[in-house]
Design a protein around this motif. Structure first.
Motif, PDB file in Angstrom:
ATOM      1  N   GLN A  79     -20.978 -12.897 -40.784  1.00 53.75           N
ATOM      2  CA  GLN A  79     -21.338 -12.322 -39.321  1.00 53.75           C
ATOM      3  C   GLN A  79     -20.113 -12.239 -38.642  1.00 53.75           C
ATOM      4  OE1 GLN A  79     -24.231 -15.221 -37.663  1.00 53.75           O
ATOM      5  NE2 GLN A  79     -25.747 -14.512 -38.800  1.00 53.75           N
ATOM      6  N   LYS A  80     -19.395 -13.229 -39.036  1.00 47.14           N
ATOM      7  CA  LYS A  80     -17.876 -13.098 -38.275  1.00 47.14           C
ATOM      8  C   LYS A  80     -17.075 -11.742 -38.772  1.00 47.14           C
ATOM      9  CE  LYS A  80     -13.379 -15.742 -37.635  1.00 47.14           C
ATOM     10  NZ  LYS A  80     -12.568 -16.641 -38.168  1.00 47.14           N
ATOM     11  N   ALA A  81     -17.176 -11.228 -39.869  1.00 49.97           N
ATOM     12  CA  ALA A  81     -16.647 -10.112 -40.342  1.00 49.97           C
ATOM     13  C   ALA A  81     -17.087  -8.979 -39.621  1.00 49.97           C
ATOM     14  CB  ALA A  81     -16.662  -9.845 -41.904  1.00 49.97           C
ATOM     15  N   VAL A 102     -16.653  -3.376 -29.316  1.00 51.26           N
ATOM     16  CA  VAL A 102     -17.375  -3.951 -28.397  1.00 51.26           C
ATOM     17  C   VAL A 102     -18.342  -5.135 -29.078  1.00 51.26           C
ATOM     18  CG1 VAL A 102     -19.169  -3.957 -26.579  1.00 51.26           C
ATOM     19  CG2 VAL A 102     -17.435  -2.448 -26.890  1.00 51.26           C
ATOM     20  N   THR A 103     -18.409  -6.249 -28.771  1.00 46.38           N
ATOM     21  CA  THR A 103     -19.375  -7.224 -29.620  1.00 46.38           C
ATOM     22  C   THR A 103     -20.483  -7.816 -29.150  1.00 46.38           C
ATOM     23  OG1 THR A 103     -17.863  -9.012 -29.003  1.00 46.38           O
ATOM     24  CG2 THR A 103     -17.255  -7.646 -31.284  1.00 46.38           C
ATOM     25  N   LYS A 104     -20.313  -7.905 -27.698  1.00 47.05           N
ATOM     26  CA  LYS A 104     -21.487  -8.683 -26.849  1.00 47.05           C
ATOM     27  C   LYS A 104     -22.732  -7.829 -27.096  1.00 47.05           C
ATOM     28  CE  LYS A 104     -22.413 -10.588 -22.466  1.00 47.05           C
ATOM     29  NZ  LYS A 104     -21.785 -10.981 -21.233  1.00 47.05           N
ATOM     30  N   LYS A 105     -22.677  -6.688 -26.766  1.00 42.89           N
ATOM     31  CA  LYS A 105     -23.998  -5.893 -26.824  1.00 42.89           C
ATOM     32  C   LYS A 105     -24.535  -5.615 -28.105  1.00 42.89           C
ATOM     33  CE  LYS A 105     -25.908  -1.457 -25.319  1.00 42.89           C
ATOM     34  NZ  LYS A 105     -25.568  -0.054 -24.504  1.00 42.89           N
ATOM     35  N   TYR A 106     -23.704  -5.467 -28.968  1.00 42.86           N
ATOM     36  CA  TYR A 106     -24.260  -5.279 -30.482  1.00 42.86           C
ATOM     37  C   TYR A 106     -24.103  -6.605 -31.467  1.00 42.86           C
ATOM     38  CZ  TYR A 106     -23.771  -0.673 -28.714  1.00 42.86           C
ATOM     39  OH  TYR A 106     -23.955   0.504 -27.789  1.00 42.86           O
ATOM     40  N   ASP A 107     -24.001  -7.729 -30.932  1.00 47.08           N
ATOM     41  CA  ASP A 107     -23.762  -8.775 -31.940  1.00 47.08           C
ATOM     42  C   ASP A 107     -24.829  -8.908 -32.623  1.00 47.08           C
ATOM     43  OD1 ASP A 107     -23.039 -11.024 -33.076  1.00 47.08           O
ATOM     44  OD2 ASP A 107     -22.258 -12.194 -31.188  1.00 47.08           O
ATOM     45  N   PRO A 108     -24.892  -9.105 -33.939  1.00 44.13           N
ATOM     46  CA  PRO A 108     -25.908  -9.156 -34.654  1.00 44.13           C
ATOM     47  C   PRO A 108     -26.507 -10.518 -34.795  1.00 44.13           C
ATOM     48  CG  PRO A 108     -23.984  -9.034 -36.052  1.00 44.13           C
ATOM     49  CD  PRO A 108     -23.645  -8.645 -34.729  1.00 44.13           C
ATOM     50  N   VAL A 109     -25.888 -11.628 -34.285  1.00 46.74           N
ATOM     51  CA  VAL A 109     -26.153 -12.868 -34.020  1.00 46.74           C
ATOM     52  C   VAL A 109     -26.366 -13.362 -32.391  1.00 46.74           C
ATOM     53  CG1 VAL A 109     -25.302 -13.875 -36.105  1.00 46.74           C
ATOM     54  CG2 VAL A 109     -23.729 -13.607 -34.013  1.00 46.74           C
ATOM     55  N   GLU A 118     -11.833  -2.427 -45.030  1.00 48.36           N
ATOM     56  CA  GLU A 118     -11.423  -3.737 -45.192  1.00 48.36           C
ATOM     57  C   GLU A 118     -12.636  -4.797 -44.934  1.00 48.36           C
ATOM     58  OE1 GLU A 118      -8.854  -6.699 -46.588  1.00 48.36           O
ATOM     59  OE2 GLU A 118      -8.481  -4.448 -46.182  1.00 48.36           O
ATOM     60  N   LEU A 119     -13.659  -4.422 -44.038  1.00 48.17           N
ATOM     61  CA  LEU A 119     -14.856  -5.056 -43.948  1.00 48.17           C
ATOM     62  C   LEU A 119     -15.677  -5.033 -45.228  1.00 48.17           C
ATOM     63  CD1 LEU A 119     -17.277  -6.264 -42.370  1.00 48.17           C
ATOM     64  CD2 LEU A 119     -18.024  -4.151 -41.860  1.00 48.17           C
ATOM     65  N   ILE A 120     -15.738  -4.127 -45.768  1.00 54.98           N
ATOM     66  CA  ILE A 120     -16.570  -3.915 -47.083  1.00 54.98           C
ATOM     67  C   ILE A 120     -16.087  -4.661 -48.115  1.00 54.98           C
ATOM     68  CG2 ILE A 120     -17.439  -2.255 -48.625  1.00 54.98           C
ATOM     69  CD1 ILE A 120     -17.570  -0.363 -46.422  1.00 54.98           C
ATOM     70  N   PHE A 127     -17.589 -12.086 -50.254  1.00 51.17           N
ATOM     71  CA  PHE A 127     -18.440 -13.107 -49.835  1.00 51.17           C
ATOM     72  C   PHE A 127     -19.576 -12.986 -50.686  1.00 51.17           C
ATOM     73  CE2 PHE A 127     -16.793 -12.458 -45.489  1.00 51.17           C
ATOM     74  CZ  PHE A 127     -15.726 -13.490 -45.320  1.00 51.17           C
ATOM     75  N   ASN A 128     -20.191 -11.903 -51.469  1.00 43.39           N
ATOM     76  CA  ASN A 128     -21.046 -11.812 -52.164  1.00 43.39           C
ATOM     77  C   ASN A 128     -21.195 -12.318 -53.551  1.00 43.39           C
ATOM     78  OD1 ASN A 128     -23.352 -10.748 -50.609  1.00 43.39           O
ATOM     79  ND2 ASN A 128     -22.492  -8.496 -51.177  1.00 43.39           N
ATOM     80  N   ASP A 129     -19.664 -12.085 -54.009  1.00 40.66           N
ATOM     81  CA  ASP A 129     -19.188 -12.655 -55.024  1.00 40.66           C
ATOM     82  C   ASP A 129     -19.089 -14.267 -54.974  1.00 40.66           C
ATOM     83  OD1 ASP A 129     -18.658 -10.339 -56.567  1.00 40.66           O
ATOM     84  OD2 ASP A 129     -16.489 -10.299 -55.847  1.00 40.66           O
ATOM     85  N   ARG A 130     -18.701 -14.868 -53.823  1.00 35.46           N
ATOM     86  CA  ARG A 130     -18.726 -16.247 -53.729  1.00 35.46           C
ATOM     87  C   ARG A 130     -20.082 -16.866 -53.475  1.00 35.46           C
ATOM     88  NH1 ARG A 130     -15.220 -18.435 -48.675  1.00 35.46           N
ATOM     89  NH2 ARG A 130     -16.107 -20.284 -49.598  1.00 35.46           N
ATOM     90  N   ILE A 131     -20.983 -16.268 -52.920  1.00 36.41           N
ATOM     91  CA  ILE A 131     -22.282 -16.832 -53.026  1.00 36.41           C
ATOM     92  C   ILE A 131     -22.947 -16.759 -54.364  1.00 36.41           C
ATOM     93  CG2 ILE A 131     -22.732 -16.779 -50.453  1.00 36.41           C
ATOM     94  CD1 ILE A 131     -24.410 -14.125 -50.838  1.00 36.41           C
ATOM     95  N   GLU A 132     -22.422 -15.750 -55.074  1.00 39.12           N
ATOM     96  CA  GLU A 132     -23.370 -15.772 -56.513  1.00 39.12           C
ATOM     97  C   GLU A 132     -22.630 -16.811 -57.414  1.00 39.12           C
ATOM     98  OE1 GLU A 132     -22.710 -11.779 -57.654  1.00 39.12           O
ATOM     99  OE2 GLU A 132     -24.133 -10.777 -56.378  1.00 39.12           O
TER     100      GLU A 132
END
Length: 579
Positions: free
Chosen positions: A91-93, A100-107, A157-159, A165-170
């Protein structure tokens, strides 16, 4: 919100994990659905879809489902802190990649439900919908974002971070669960390939899967996760190879690229007197090759149009089988070209393939599965199951790029043989592509007259005077007959007890499905119930393959559903067999 605070207000760890997980999936969806994304970034959007699917498959495997919150999996209980930390990093990534993060923040809660993201049809999977719904239950609705609020220089870089992250949780999964996850991801990849129909989209897909993960100081793989990366990289290479082949085939079919001249002069072949054999081995300019005969041309003066069509089809087929982008999972031999034998009566075409053993072991020959069935050779059960797996996987990948075989039979399943009994089944090749063509609505169909021995394996709908158009379910039917032969180690006419006569060909399917014959009972007795059910599914077709009666199998949605069933109920079932 950290886990300690959550516990203080009565949230279970699993419930919190589901909330954070659904926030991650919502973040993926927001970026995937970003408005006005330039075409130069489409390959990154495609990779986002792939990584979102990986994350969804993982969440489903570990039990991040609302109906399982009261009975959390042991995996979630043991690893909840690590998992929560990684998901919060995801989520942080997403936040860090937005201007802009406030309006579109997924959390964070959005101000209006009217701005909710719409799930596109291509992402309308049940688990995705349920995960996004879980996020909305808390009164939070993610807005659809504009491309202008995404940091362009940070998007790639995000991707790469998301891949990490997917490699880590797997990597926390046990080997068995990870294998199941890999199978689920392979199925998702093939379905994505199935619905990708434009050359430009396929190029984006190739660029997407070749995107490398950044290995920074905090992102380098540990030794314990080595196999995870190897498996994932193998999957990505396979997907890229299939996408490249599909793009090449489409370009050739639509005449958007010039095909190379692969016509071979017969004078360049040595031992011309030996070319009358079924699969003669000879030399082409000092190189060891073998020859596969194609159709004959009878009464060519009366059929000039057919002659031109046939020549064009042979040329196109040789080109695609010689393609450097051809996936090794097809198990097709390497084609060097073709020639027309004008000295034979009637005239006939031939495809020329490189000898699979190079210039060594020329004393060996090429034998077919049909040859092996007719011999006194006995093959172990493990070897037969392994062969069945390879053949089903090859046809699965062939169909994933919308290519039909049209002539699948035991005579086109080939392997090298040192003698009459020494068959090397591990080096299997699939030939018989002389009757293939892309499964496109406007693809040219050339009518052929086949020997009765080949028609044994054709679906009854293809045996009519005016046969139906070939389609994937007919290929799968033929595969089912070959699988039955492998199980019983007998030719199909012996299994069904019919005479090899044209008037009897319609009885093959009838006798296979007739409970009174007890054929499936015999197969189950030899190789088990699961194998027998796989064979029945192949031969039954229709709803058994996820196809309604009269459905258009060339429709991408129908094809994707067939691909799903083929992978889950045929290929995966055979892979799981252990004796």
């Amino acid at each position: 919100m950290d886990p300690v605070t959550a516990a203080g207000i009565g949230l279970s760890v699993t419930s919190l994990a589901l909330q954070v997980f659904s926030g991650c999936i919502t973040g993926y969806q927001m970026f995937i659905e970003a408005k006005d994304m330039p075409a130069t970034y489409e390959h990154l959007r495609t990779r986002l879809r792939i990584e979102q699917t990986r994350c969804l498959n993982w969440g489903e495997k570990v039990g991040l489902l609302e109906e399982l919150l009261d009975e959390p999996s042991q995996f979630l209980q043991l690893n909840h802190n690590l998992i929560l930390n990684i998901l919060l990093e995801v989520q942080k990534a997403f936040r860090s990649c937005m201007v802009v993060t406030k309006k579109y923040d997924p959390v964070a809660a959005a101000s209006s439900r009217s701005s909710a993201i719409a799930i596109s049809e291509s992402h309308g999977s049940t688990f995705l919908e349920r995960t996004l719904a879980a996020w909305r239950k808390g009164g939070r609705v993610a807005s659809r974002i504009e491309w202008s609020v995404i940091k362009k220089d940070s998007f790639e870089e995000l991707i790469k971070k998301l891949i990490h992250f997917n490699d880590r949780i797997e990597s926390f999964l046990d080997r068995r669960t990870l294998d199941d996850l890999r199978q689920a991801q392979a199925q998702s990849n093939l379905m994505l390939l199935q619905v990708t129909e434009q050359v430009s989209q396929l190029r984006d897909l190739i660029a997407a899967v070749r995107l490398e993960q950044t290995a920074g100081p905090d992102m380098s793989p540990s030794f314990s996760r080595a196999s995870t990366f190897v498996d994932r990289d193998d999957q990505m290479r396979s997907l890229a190879s299939l996408a490249a082949f599909k793009a090449h085939a489409l370009e050739l079919e639509k005449a958007t690229m010039e095909a190379p001249n692969l016509e071979i002069q017969m004078s360049d072949l040595v031992s011309l007197d030996q070319l009358r054999a079924t699969r003669p081995v000879t030399k082409l300019k000092g190189r060891s090759v073998w020859i596969e005969w194609r159709e004959t041309i009878a009464d060519i003066d009366a059929m000039p149009k057919y002659k031109r069509q046939l020549a064009d089809r042979v040329r196109a087929l040789a080109t695609i089988l010689a393609s450097p982008s051809k996936s090794p999972t097809f198990r097709s031999p390497d084609c060097l070209g073709y020639f027309l034998d004008e000295t034979s009566r009637p005239q006939r075409y031939a495809l020329v393939y490189s000898w699979p053993l190079g210039d060594s072991d020329l004393g060996a020959g090429i034998a077919s599965l049909r040859d092996a069935l007719a011999s006194s050779t006995r093959i172990s059960l493990n070897s037969r199951i392994s062969l069945a797996c390879r053949l089903s996987e090859s046809l699965l990948h062939l169909h994933a790029v919308n290519w039909l075989h049209k002539g699948f039979r035991s005579d086109c399943v080939l392997f090298t043989a040192a003698g009459d009994r020494d068959f090397i089944l591990s080096d299997v090749l699939i030939s018989g592509f002389e009757f293939s063509r892309p499964a496109l609505p406007d693809a040219m169909t050339v009518t052929h007259v086949f020997p009765v021995e080949q028609d044994l394996y054709r679906h009854p709908d293809l045996l009519d005077p005016e046969p139906a158009r070939s389609k994937k379910s007919y290929d799968i039917y033929s595969l089912g007959l070959v699988l039955a032969e492998i199980a019983m180690w007998q030719p199909i006419e012996e299994i069904t007890g019919i005479e090899v006569r044209r008037s009897r060909l319609y009885q093959v399917r009838e006798r296979m499905l007739d409970e009174k014959t007890g054929i499936f009972d015999s197969i189950a007795e030899r190789v088990g119930d699961i194998y027998a059910k796989v064979v029945r599914r192949c031969i039954s077709g229709g709803e058994s393959l996820g196809v309604d009666i009269g459905a258009d199998e060339e429709d991408p949605k129908v094809g994707a559903e067939m691909q799903k069933i083929f992978h889950a109920e045929i290929v995966s079932k055979l892979r799981a067999l252990k004796f």
